[in-house]
Design an enzyme around this catalytic site. Structure first.
Site, mmCIF file in Angstrom:
data_model
loop_
_atom_site.group_PDB
_atom_site.id
_atom_site.type_symbol
_atom_site.label_atom_id
_atom_site.label_comp_id
_atom_site.label_asym_id
_atom_site.label_seq_id
_atom_site.Cartn_x
_atom_site.Cartn_y
_atom_site.Cartn_z
ATOM 1 N N GLU A 77 56.923 60.049 52.773
ATOM 2 C CA GLU A 77 56.256 58.746 52.725
ATOM 3 C C GLU A 77 56.938 57.873 51.666
ATOM 4 O OE1 GLU A 77 52.103 59.920 52.444
ATOM 5 O OE2 GLU A 77 52.273 61.046 54.312
ATOM 6 N N HIS A 87 49.554 57.007 49.942
ATOM 7 C CA HIS A 87 50.158 57.672 51.104
ATOM 8 C C HIS A 87 50.675 56.582 52.031
ATOM 9 C CE1 HIS A 87 48.571 61.920 50.859
ATOM 10 N NE2 HIS A 87 47.862 61.331 49.902
ATOM 11 N N GLU A 96 46.472 54.270 52.135
ATOM 12 C CA GLU A 96 47.524 54.583 53.114
ATOM 13 C C GLU A 96 48.273 53.279 53.356
ATOM 14 O OE1 GLU A 96 48.484 57.110 55.369
ATOM 15 O OE2 GLU A 96 47.100 58.706 54.784
HETATM 16 O O1 0X9 Z 1 46.424 63.965 55.922
HETATM 17 C C1 0X9 Z 1 46.572 63.498 54.797
HETATM 18 O O2 0X9 Z 1 46.740 64.203 53.807
HETATM 19 C C2 0X9 Z 1 46.527 61.980 54.596
HETATM 20 N N1 0X9 Z 1 47.153 61.295 55.668
HETATM 21 S S1 0X9 Z 1 48.789 61.352 55.809
HETATM 22 O O3 0X9 Z 1 49.160 60.794 57.079
HETATM 23 N N2 0X9 Z 1 49.432 60.442 54.706
HETATM 24 O O4 0X9 Z 1 49.213 62.698 55.640
HETATM 25 C C3 0X9 Z 1 45.082 61.546 54.500
HETATM 26 C C4 0X9 Z 1 44.461 62.058 53.298
HETATM 27 C C5 0X9 Z 1 43.065 61.686 53.094
HETATM 28 N N3 0X9 Z 1 42.418 62.719 52.448
HETATM 29 C C6 0X9 Z 1 42.694 63.215 51.222
HETATM 30 N N4 0X9 Z 1 43.531 62.658 50.419
HETATM 31 N N5 0X9 Z 1 42.060 64.301 50.844
HETATM 32 ZN ZN ZN Z 2 50.389 61.389 53.174
#
Ligand code: 0X9
Ligand code: ZN
Length: 415
Positions: free
Chosen positions: A180, A302, A378
């Site tokens: 990312e 993210h 995100e």
């Molecule tokens: O799946 C993930 O870890 C995150 N989305 S990603 O597409 N960037 O991989 C969302 C994370 C939301 N939840 C937490 N941070 N616990």
């Molecule tokens: Zn991520």
């Protein structure tokens, strides 16, 4: 062909060249197609389960409207046939993903200097942090947040202008998912704004907090995306069965392994590790965080769902200050929107607007540290790609999002 290549690898190994990969990252995704697939829920579930269980899919994302999936050439007939049998529609949205990587590699990666019109590997980011701390030594110092499996440091910058009183801490964690790339770039952009801007709102943002900002908390994985596999997400630890890495955003010690997590070390995306905090990166960073007192905010960047998420990520139940978090998050998004008119989804819990996921950093922080303001931003992008010449857009957007967040948090009496 692969056998020939492996033989070549073997002879290199014998001649003392220890590093050999099946291919470089240009051709790793040669002729890989990005598909958009949609149809009835039952068929979609069957399709996803079948593919993810039986084949390696380096990228997939699922929403209510369908899914995106990166498909290797040899899997194209399988995907097409299975989708047809289930009555699903398929559309190729990118014909050759390696083209995207090639363009990025030729035009957008830089080995010298530092700017926000190119992407930089971890050593350059670390050098940038060191330079900024020397240039602004009265308020900035390099801090070590932890260690990585391959022996790198997790470096950050603490920005704390001199003051007679202790200020509340704002923590920024970025790059936990290696691929990312917009997140470390945006974070260094934000650091630069905090240290150099003369805009009174940003100066006040700088002065009100003790900032702890970590642009690349998964340095090995990030380096690997530069040198080998652009879509690598995990750490680079080695499991006894020979597979590499765990998802550092599934490895924290809170409801570990419950949702959107795998116990298979070879899972390309969401292997949660052999136990909570099995990864040195999450373990050492959690120790650093535990040593901080008076943490008001923890922000995790993210990409690329363009969404603002609230804790907890694996529950639809709302935390006690949910209404405040939502109001602060809405103001933050409003400030961000004013910059480029980019609309983000949320704020809402990941469980409600994305998917349930356990073992993430923010959930552990909220649960063990009781940090009041906890968010996952995100950021934007297209399959983890964002043109380097446009990093400043997201940099300015995120800076304003932080201004909005702090404005509303103050308004609600959080500091
Ligand atoms: O799946 C993930 O870890 C995150 N989305 S990603 O597409 N960037 O991989 C969302 C994370 C939301 N939840 C937490 N941070 N616990
Ligand atoms: Zn991520």
């Amino acid at each position: 062909m692969i056998i020939l290549h492996l033989l070549f690898c073997f002879s290199l190994l014998q001649s003392g060249l220890a590093k050999c990969v099946v291919d470089d990252n240009h051709s790793l995704y040669n002729e890989h197609k990005m598909y958009h697939i949609e149809g009835k829920k039952e068929g979609m579930d069957k399709f996803m389960n079948f593919l993810l269980k039986n084949h390696e899919i380096p990228y997939h994302s699922k929403t209510e409207k369908g899914c995106h999936m990166l498909v290797a050439p040899h899997l194209v007939p399988i995907v097409e046939d299975f989708a047809k049998n289930e009555g699903l529609s398929t559309k190729v949205v990118i014909n050759d993903y390696s083209e995207l990587i090639r363009l990025e590699k030729n035009n957008e990666r830089r080995k010298d200097g530092f700017s926000w019109t190119a992407y930089y590997d971890v050593d350059d980011i670390h050098k940038y942090l060191q330079n900024m701390s020397s240039q602004h030594s009265e308020m900035a110092q390099v801090v070590v947040g932890g260690q990585s499996y391959e022996g790198r440091q997790i470096l950050g910058l603490r920005i704390n202008t001199p003051s007679d009183v202790d200020k509340p801490i704002m923590f920024i964690e970025s790059g936990i998912h290696a691929r990312e790339w917009i997140t470390p770039a945006t974070t260094t952009y934000f650091i630069n704004e905090l240290l150099t801007s003369t805009d009174p709102e940003i100066v006040s943002l700088r002065n009100q907090f003790d900032w702890h900002i970590f642009p690349t908390v998964n340095p090995d994985g990030y380096h690997y995306t530069f040198t080998r596999d652009r879509l690598w997400r995990k750490t680079r630890s080695r499991s006894p069965n020979g597979c590499y890495g765990a998802d550092p955003n599934r490895n924290w010690d809170y409801n570990w392994l419950n949702y959107s997590s795998s116990d298979n070390p070879c899972d390309y995306q969401v292997y949660a590790g052999s136990k909570p905090f099995s990864e040195i990166e999450t373990r050492t960073l959690s120790e650093y965080i535990s040593g901080l007192e008076n943490m008001l905010g923890y922000i995790s960047f993210h990409s690329d769902a363009q969404t603002l998420l609230l804790p907890y990520s694996d529950s639809v139940e709302h935390v006690d200050n949910y209404d405040d978090l939502k109001q602060i998050g809405e103001t933050s998004l409003k400030y961000g929107y004013a910059v480029n008119q980019a609309k983000y989804d949320g704020p809402g819990t990941a469980a409600e607007i994305l998917y349930k996921a356990s073992g993430g950093s923010v959930d552990w922080v909220r649960n063990t540290q009781g940090t009041p303001l906890v968010y996952v931003y995100e950021l934007r992008g297209r399959y983890f790609h964002w043109p380097a010449r446009r990093i400043h857009e997201q940099g300015d957007e995120v800076t304003q999002m932080m201004v909005g967040l702090v404005y509303e948090a103050k308004n609600l009496g959080y500091f």
